[in-house]
Motif scaffolding. Structure first.
Motif, PDB file in Angstrom:
ATOM      1  N   VAL A  64       0.855  -1.188   0.000  1.00 23.60           N
ATOM      2  CA  VAL A  64       0.000   0.000   0.000  1.00 23.60           C
ATOM      3  C   VAL A  64       0.886   1.230   0.000  1.00 23.60           C
ATOM      4  O   VAL A  64       1.771   1.381   0.850  1.00 23.60           O
ATOM      5  N   SER A  65       0.673   2.102  -0.972  1.00 18.85           N
ATOM      6  CA  SER A  65       1.305   3.421  -0.987  1.00 18.85           C
ATOM      7  C   SER A  65       0.386   4.359  -0.212  1.00 18.85           C
ATOM      8  O   SER A  65      -0.788   4.505  -0.541  1.00 18.85           O
ATOM      9  N   ALA A  66       0.913   4.980   0.841  1.00 16.71           N
ATOM     10  CA  ALA A  66       0.059   5.768   1.725  1.00 16.71           C
ATOM     11  C   ALA A  66       0.718   7.091   2.082  1.00 16.71           C
ATOM     12  O   ALA A  66       1.941   7.231   2.047  1.00 16.71           O
ATOM     13  N   GLY A  67      -0.116   8.066   2.437  1.00 15.00           N
ATOM     14  CA  GLY A  67       0.398   9.366   2.839  1.00 15.00           C
ATOM     15  C   GLY A  67      -0.648  10.442   2.636  1.00 15.00           C
ATOM     16  O   GLY A  67      -1.830  10.156   2.463  1.00 15.00           O
ATOM     17  N   ILE A  68      -0.180  11.678   2.658  1.00 18.75           N
ATOM     18  CA  ILE A  68      -1.095  12.792   2.459  1.00 18.75           C
ATOM     19  C   ILE A  68      -1.073  13.223   1.000  1.00 18.75           C
ATOM     20  O   ILE A  68      -0.165  12.877   0.244  1.00 18.75           O
ATOM     21  N   ALA A  69      -2.085  13.996   0.618  1.00 25.42           N
ATOM     22  CA  ALA A  69      -2.249  14.375  -0.791  1.00 25.42           C
ATOM     23  C   ALA A  69      -3.028  15.668  -0.895  1.00 25.42           C
ATOM     24  O   ALA A  69      -3.645  16.129   0.071  1.00 25.42           O
ATOM     25  N   GLY A  70      -3.028  16.223  -2.088  1.00 17.09           N
ATOM     26  CA  GLY A  70      -3.929  17.307  -2.416  1.00 17.09           C
ATOM     27  C   GLY A  70      -5.205  16.727  -2.990  1.00 17.09           C
ATOM     28  O   GLY A  70      -5.176  15.713  -3.688  1.00 17.09           O
ATOM     29  N   GLY A  71      -6.330  17.350  -2.690  1.00 19.80           N
ATOM     30  CA  GLY A  71      -7.606  16.847  -3.179  1.00 19.80           C
ATOM     31  C   GLY A  71      -8.276  17.832  -4.123  1.00 19.80           C
ATOM     32  O   GLY A  71      -8.123  19.048  -3.979  1.00 19.80           O
ATOM     33  N   PHE A  72      -9.007  17.320  -5.090  1.00 17.52           N
ATOM     34  CA  PHE A  72      -9.747  18.186  -6.010  1.00 17.52           C
ATOM     35  C   PHE A  72     -10.979  18.736  -5.295  1.00 17.52           C
ATOM     36  O   PHE A  72     -11.802  17.985  -4.776  1.00 17.52           O
ATOM     37  N   ALA A  73     -11.086  20.060  -5.265  1.00 12.11           N
ATOM     38  CA  ALA A  73     -12.216  20.708  -4.597  1.00 12.11           C
ATOM     39  C   ALA A  73     -13.530  20.226  -5.199  1.00 12.11           C
ATOM     40  O   ALA A  73     -13.671  20.105  -6.420  1.00 12.11           O
ATOM     41  N   GLY A  74     -14.484  19.939  -4.340  1.00  9.40           N
ATOM     42  CA  GLY A  74     -15.777  19.454  -4.785  1.00  9.40           C
ATOM     43  C   GLY A  74     -15.831  17.956  -4.978  1.00  9.40           C
ATOM     44  O   GLY A  74     -16.921  17.400  -5.169  1.00  9.40           O
ATOM     45  N   ARG A  75     -14.670  17.301  -4.929  1.00  7.32           N
ATOM     46  CA  ARG A  75     -14.636  15.847  -5.097  1.00  7.32           C
ATOM     47  C   ARG A  75     -14.266  15.143  -3.794  1.00  7.32           C
ATOM     48  O   ARG A  75     -14.691  14.015  -3.566  1.00  7.32           O
ATOM     49  N   VAL A  76     -13.461  15.801  -2.968  1.00 12.22           N
ATOM     50  CA  VAL A  76     -13.104  15.257  -1.660  1.00 12.22           C
ATOM     51  C   VAL A  76     -12.765  16.430  -0.744  1.00 12.22           C
ATOM     52  O   VAL A  76     -12.189  17.431  -1.190  1.00 12.22           O
ATOM     53  N   ALA A  77     -13.133  16.323   0.515  1.00 12.80           N
ATOM     54  CA  ALA A  77     -12.916  17.419   1.454  1.00 12.80           C
ATOM     55  C   ALA A  77     -11.519  17.352   2.058  1.00 12.80           C
ATOM     56  O   ALA A  77     -10.923  16.279   2.170  1.00 12.80           O
ATOM     57  N   VAL A  78     -11.002  18.499   2.465  1.00 14.87           N
ATOM     58  CA  VAL A  78      -9.761  18.538   3.224  1.00 14.87           C
ATOM     59  C   VAL A  78      -9.974  17.762   4.519  1.00 14.87           C
ATOM     60  O   VAL A  78     -10.986  17.920   5.199  1.00 14.87           O
ATOM     61  N   GLY A  79      -9.027  16.896   4.853  1.00 15.15           N
ATOM     62  CA  GLY A  79      -9.171  16.020   6.000  1.00 15.15           C
ATOM     63  C   GLY A  79      -9.808  14.694   5.663  1.00 15.15           C
ATOM     64  O   GLY A  79      -9.851  13.791   6.501  1.00 15.15           O
ATOM     65  N   GLY A  80     -10.288  14.559   4.427  1.00 17.97           N
ATOM     66  CA  GLY A  80     -10.931  13.321   4.001  1.00 17.97           C
ATOM     67  C   GLY A  80      -9.924  12.236   3.649  1.00 17.97           C
ATOM     68  O   GLY A  80      -8.734  12.488   3.462  1.00 17.97           O
ATOM     69  N   THR A  81     -10.434  11.016   3.551  1.00 20.05           N
ATOM     70  CA  THR A  81      -9.612   9.856   3.206  1.00 20.05           C
ATOM     71  C   THR A  81      -9.980   9.380   1.807  1.00 20.05           C
ATOM     72  O   THR A  81     -11.156   9.349   1.447  1.00 20.05           O
ATOM     73  N   VAL A  82      -8.962   9.014   1.043  1.00 20.91           N
ATOM     74  CA  VAL A  82      -9.135   8.610  -0.346  1.00 20.91           C
ATOM     75  C   VAL A  82      -8.533   7.234  -0.562  1.00 20.91           C
ATOM     76  O   VAL A  82      -7.443   6.936  -0.062  1.00 20.91           O
ATOM     77  N   LEU A  83      -9.229   6.400  -1.297  1.00 17.11           N
ATOM     78  CA  LEU A  83      -8.705   5.124  -1.771  1.00 17.11           C
ATOM     79  C   LEU A  83      -8.689   5.161  -3.291  1.00 17.11           C
ATOM     80  O   LEU A  83      -9.697   5.502  -3.920  1.00 17.11           O
ATOM     81  N   ALA A  84      -7.554   4.824  -3.865  1.00 21.35           N
ATOM     82  CA  ALA A  84      -7.437   4.847  -5.321  1.00 21.35           C
ATOM     83  C   ALA A  84      -7.947   3.551  -5.923  1.00 21.35           C
ATOM     84  O   ALA A  84      -7.533   2.463  -5.509  1.00 21.35           O
ATOM     85  N   ASP A  85      -8.831   3.662  -6.900  1.00 15.02           N
ATOM     86  CA  ASP A  85      -9.153   2.473  -7.676  1.00 15.02           C
ATOM     87  C   ASP A  85      -8.146   2.307  -8.808  1.00 15.02           C
ATOM     88  O   ASP A  85      -8.004   1.231  -9.378  1.00 15.02           O
TER      89      ASP A  85
END
Length: 228
Positions: A72-93
């Motif tokens: 698993v590649s893990a860490g922090i990231a920038g998120g696209f506004a309106g698609r994920v909130a700051v502080g949110g968690t993302v899983l890549a498909d």
């Protein structure tokens, strides 16, 4: 998740994940280590060094007769506004090398459209998350946003480049700098791969005051705590 290798870019991300994994055990190991058969290591910033370091770790483990079952590649990231909130968690498909290609007067040309023989492209610009591993992560993290995570060598920092990237990748939810490289290493080794990110800032004009690093690291620890 036994036999799991979790790689991050920087030590602070690894420490946040270790903290979550430690509290997820029952009882917690007395020395504060992570659960058995889980390895968490920082491997460097950017797709090249992260991919090379991950490939080395996988090869050494296999040579020692203790191959990893998943990466698993893990860490922090920038998120696209309106698609994920700051502080949110993302899983890549899927993890996509968003800037692997060429510029042209008509816009960006993906590397697979440059006429190169397919054997030189490996898996192309996209590494798909392993379906079974992704399903396990989704079950552990039901509140996570699932979508494409872009891998870039240059972090997006203008409104124009953000708009262009969002248009080229309408299903992208975040961007980071290592996922694709780690995914290629995993694919070459035949090891299941996934990418997990927490969002520290919206993608766009570079504004350090808008970054929420503390929230992103806390979310990373919370996500790790769910992976038991």
């Amino acid at each position: 998740m036994t036999g799991l290798l979790v790689v991050t870019a920087v030590p602070a991300e690894a420490e946040a994940i270790r903290a979550g994994l430690a509290v997820s055990t029952a009882p917690a190991p007395p020395d504060g280590t992570v659960p058995p058969d889980v390895t968490v290591l920082p491997v460097g910033v950017g797709p090249a060094v992260a991919g090379a370091a991950t490939a080395r770790l996988l090869a050494l483990a296999e040579a020692a007769g203790r191959p990893y079952r998943a990466v698993v590649s893990a860490g922090i990231a920038g998120g696209f506004a309106g698609r994920v909130a700051v502080g949110g968690t993302v899983l890549a498909d899927r993890s996509v090398a968003a800037d692997l290609g060429a510029e042209s007067p008509a816009g960006f040309i993906p590397v697979e459209d440059l006429g190169m023989p397919p054997e030189l492209l490996g898996g192309g610009r996209t590494v798909l998350a392993d379906p079974a591993l992704l399903a396990r992560l989704r079950a552990a993290l039901p509140g996570a946003t699932v979508g494409t995570v872009l891998t870039v060598s240059t972090v997006t920092g203008t409104a124009a480049s953000t708009a262009a990237l969002a248009e080229r990748h309408p299903d992208a939810v975040a961007e980071a700098m290592e996922g694709y490289g780690v995914g290629v290493a995993a694919a070459q080794a035949g090891v299941p791969f996934a990418e997990l990110r927490t969002v520290s800032n919206p993608i766009g004009p570079r504004d350090r005051s808008a970054w929420r690093m503390r929230e992103a690291f806390a979310a990373l620890t919370a996500a790790a705590a769910a992976l038991h």
